[in-house]
Design a protein around this motif. Structure first.
Motif, PDB file in Angstrom:
ATOM      1  N   GLN A   8      29.889  46.441  39.146  1.00 29.97           N
ATOM      2  CA  GLN A   8      29.444  45.836  40.394  1.00 29.97           C
ATOM      3  C   GLN A   8      29.497  44.317  40.263  1.00 29.97           C
ATOM      4  O   GLN A   8      29.217  43.769  39.206  1.00 29.97           O
ATOM      5  CB  GLN A   8      28.001  46.272  40.702  1.00 29.97           C
ATOM      6  N   PRO A   9      29.886  43.605  41.315  1.00 31.74           N
ATOM      7  CA  PRO A   9      29.874  42.145  41.247  1.00 31.74           C
ATOM      8  C   PRO A   9      28.449  41.637  41.064  1.00 31.74           C
ATOM      9  O   PRO A   9      27.482  42.307  41.438  1.00 31.74           O
ATOM     10  CB  PRO A   9      30.464  41.724  42.594  1.00 31.74           C
ATOM     11  N   ARG A  10      28.304  40.484  40.477  1.00 36.23           N
ATOM     12  CA  ARG A  10      26.965  39.950  40.182  1.00 36.23           C
ATOM     13  C   ARG A  10      26.178  39.670  41.464  1.00 36.23           C
ATOM     14  O   ARG A  10      24.946  39.632  41.440  1.00 36.23           O
ATOM     15  CB  ARG A  10      27.063  38.692  39.330  1.00 36.23           C
ATOM     16  N   ARG A  28      34.729  40.780  45.451  1.00 37.76           N
ATOM     17  CA  ARG A  28      34.619  40.709  43.988  1.00 37.76           C
ATOM     18  C   ARG A  28      35.362  39.481  43.462  1.00 37.76           C
ATOM     19  O   ARG A  28      34.873  38.772  42.582  1.00 37.76           O
ATOM     20  CB  ARG A  28      35.181  41.980  43.354  1.00 37.76           C
ATOM     21  N   VAL A  31      33.386  36.308  44.295  1.00 35.08           N
ATOM     22  CA  VAL A  31      32.168  36.162  43.492  1.00 35.08           C
ATOM     23  C   VAL A  31      32.480  35.839  42.039  1.00 35.08           C
ATOM     24  O   VAL A  31      31.862  34.942  41.435  1.00 35.08           O
ATOM     25  CB  VAL A  31      31.315  37.440  43.587  1.00 35.08           C
ATOM     26  N   GLU A  32      33.426  36.566  41.462  1.00 34.86           N
ATOM     27  CA  GLU A  32      33.664  36.462  40.021  1.00 34.86           C
ATOM     28  C   GLU A  32      34.682  35.387  39.641  1.00 34.86           C
ATOM     29  O   GLU A  32      34.633  34.868  38.531  1.00 34.86           O
ATOM     30  CB  GLU A  32      34.150  37.811  39.468  1.00 34.86           C
ATOM     31  N   SER A  33      35.595  35.044  40.562  1.00 35.06           N
ATOM     32  CA  SER A  33      36.668  34.121  40.198  1.00 35.06           C
ATOM     33  C   SER A  33      36.648  32.826  41.012  1.00 35.06           C
ATOM     34  O   SER A  33      36.643  31.734  40.444  1.00 35.06           O
ATOM     35  CB  SER A  33      38.030  34.803  40.372  1.00 35.06           C
ATOM     36  N   PRO A  36      32.446  31.276  40.855  1.00 33.89           N
ATOM     37  CA  PRO A  36      31.671  31.912  39.791  1.00 33.89           C
ATOM     38  C   PRO A  36      30.258  31.361  39.618  1.00 33.89           C
ATOM     39  O   PRO A  36      29.407  32.021  39.030  1.00 33.89           O
ATOM     40  CB  PRO A  36      32.519  31.650  38.535  1.00 33.89           C
ATOM     41  N   SER A  37      29.993  30.153  40.134  1.00 29.68           N
ATOM     42  CA  SER A  37      28.658  29.567  39.974  1.00 29.68           C
ATOM     43  C   SER A  37      27.786  29.727  41.218  1.00 29.68           C
ATOM     44  O   SER A  37      26.641  29.266  41.222  1.00 29.68           O
ATOM     45  CB  SER A  37      28.774  28.080  39.630  1.00 29.68           C
TER      46      SER A  37
END
Length: 376
Positions: A8-10, A28, A31-33, A36-37
């Motif tokens: 799951q994405p953060r 995703r 959020v992840e790439s 990321p912050s």
């Protein structure tokens, strides 16, 4: 067989994302790439909405999600600001962007910063250029015109926390690179004020949202308007006259130094996003006096007027100034404006704006010429 694990994405996929055409797979990646912050779904959705409105590819990360301390809310909030590349993209879309010079740096300085970070005292000694200067070129009436901005490191760097003087990690790692980005953004705004009017992410990182000043300024204007009678308001400019005509004292630009002009330019840029003109004038009154203060008030009132003037009038005024400057035909330009006003092609406010802009430009040209003559 190995078990398939679903990661799951953060930040969980929000239902609102569907309204923006963002599916779970794209979420995703965002959020992840891409971001990321980012700390919240709201911040990412703000970025998505901004990019869709500006027709930008969000996967290229043209904007940044910047946490800023809100003095009104007493907490950090996530805000979205265009990156320096987005500002240059916007300028290029006009078809009038004509290049940019490499940054020029001032004298190298050494400073030691000490401050608290999470109840711990930290100290960092850093070398950085005193200032950075960048020139952007724009085609104005077919003429390649330079627009130069100089900004100072100590006035610009991002800080760790709302009350800390410690520079952020990025400004420690790249003291020249970050300053150059901010100078480039400032120069792009000078060349393309309509298209690149807002601040960039690099400039806003580590800054504080001072919403209170803007709110106070708006309330004061509203209260003044409500307490004035109909006869106390100028029908063309909308200014509250309080029974007396409002006149701007004209400064002697030949006696105004570059440092004062730089300060006033900064005040204009800070007041423009939230209409905090009275606050800017109050600050100038505290810092300046005499002819310098007259210049500051004159320039700030002119900038305030520009908000009510159509973009076409501002653009045509800039072109007229450029042509008058090249040919030295300031008198002819003034006569041309008077004719437009007489023929009803410029209303009172538009004529006042264009006339003041022309007078400032003429005085600036005369002061520059005098300075060059003295140097010979």
């Amino acid at each position: 067989m190995g078990e398939v694990i679903s990661l799951q994405p953060r930040i969980a996929y929000p239902a609102e994302a569907k309204n923006y055409g963002v599916n779970e797979a794209t979420w995703r990646v965002l959020v992840e790439s891409t971001f990321p912050s980012a700390k919240s779904a709201e911040g990412i959705l703000l970025a998505v909405a901004y990019c869709q409105a500006r027709k930008l590819d969000i996967m290229k990360r043209p904007v940044s999600i910047v946490p800023m301390w809100s003095s009104a809310l007493n907490r950090y909030v996530e805000t979205v600001w265009p990156g320096i590349n987005e500002l240059q993209t916007t300028a290029a879309r006009t078809g009038e962007f004509a290049g940019i010079d490499a940054p020029i740096y001032g004298t190298e300085m050494t400073e030691t910063f000490t401050g608290l970070v999470k109840d711990k005292t930290e100290t960092v000694t850093l070398k950085f250029p005193e200032w950075c200067e960048v020139t952007v070129y724009r085609l104005v009436g077919g003429v390649r015109c330079p627009f130069t901005a100089r900004i100072y490191w100590m006035e610009t760097y991002s800080r760790k926390g709302s009350r800390s003087v410690l520079p952020t990690e990025m400004w420690v790692k790249r003291p020249k690179g970050q300053l150059a980005k901010c100078a480039k953004a400032d120069a792009l705004r000078a060349a393309f004020p309509e298209e690149c009017g807002g601040y960039s992410a690099e400039e806003m990182d580590g800054k504080v949202i001072e919403a209170d000043e803007a709110d106070i300024s708006r309330r004061r204007k509203q209260e003044a308007s409500q307490s004035a009678s109909v006869t106390d308001i100028d029908p063309e400019t909308g200014e509250v006259l309080d029974g007396k005509p409002v006149t701007d004292e004209k400064p002697d630009l030949s006696q105004v130094g570059a440092d004062v002009k730089e300060l006033v330019g900064k005040l204009v840029r800070r007041a423009l996003p939230n209409g905090a003109w009275e606050t800017a004038i109050g600050y100038a009154t505290e810092k300046l006096q005499g002819n310098d203060l007259v210049y500051a008030k004159y320039a700030l009132r002119q900038a305030e007027r520009s908000e009510a003037v159509p973009a076409t009038v501002r653009s045509n005024t800039m072109e007229l100034i450029q042509r008058a400057g090249v040919a030295g035909a300031w008198r002819g330009a003034k006569e041309y404006l008077s004719k437009l006003h007489k023929d009803g092609k410029l209303n009172g406010l538009e004529f006042e704006y264009a006339q003041t802009a022309l007078e400032l430009a003429e005085a600036e040209a005369a002061a520059t010429a005098a300075a060059m003559q003295e140097a010979v």
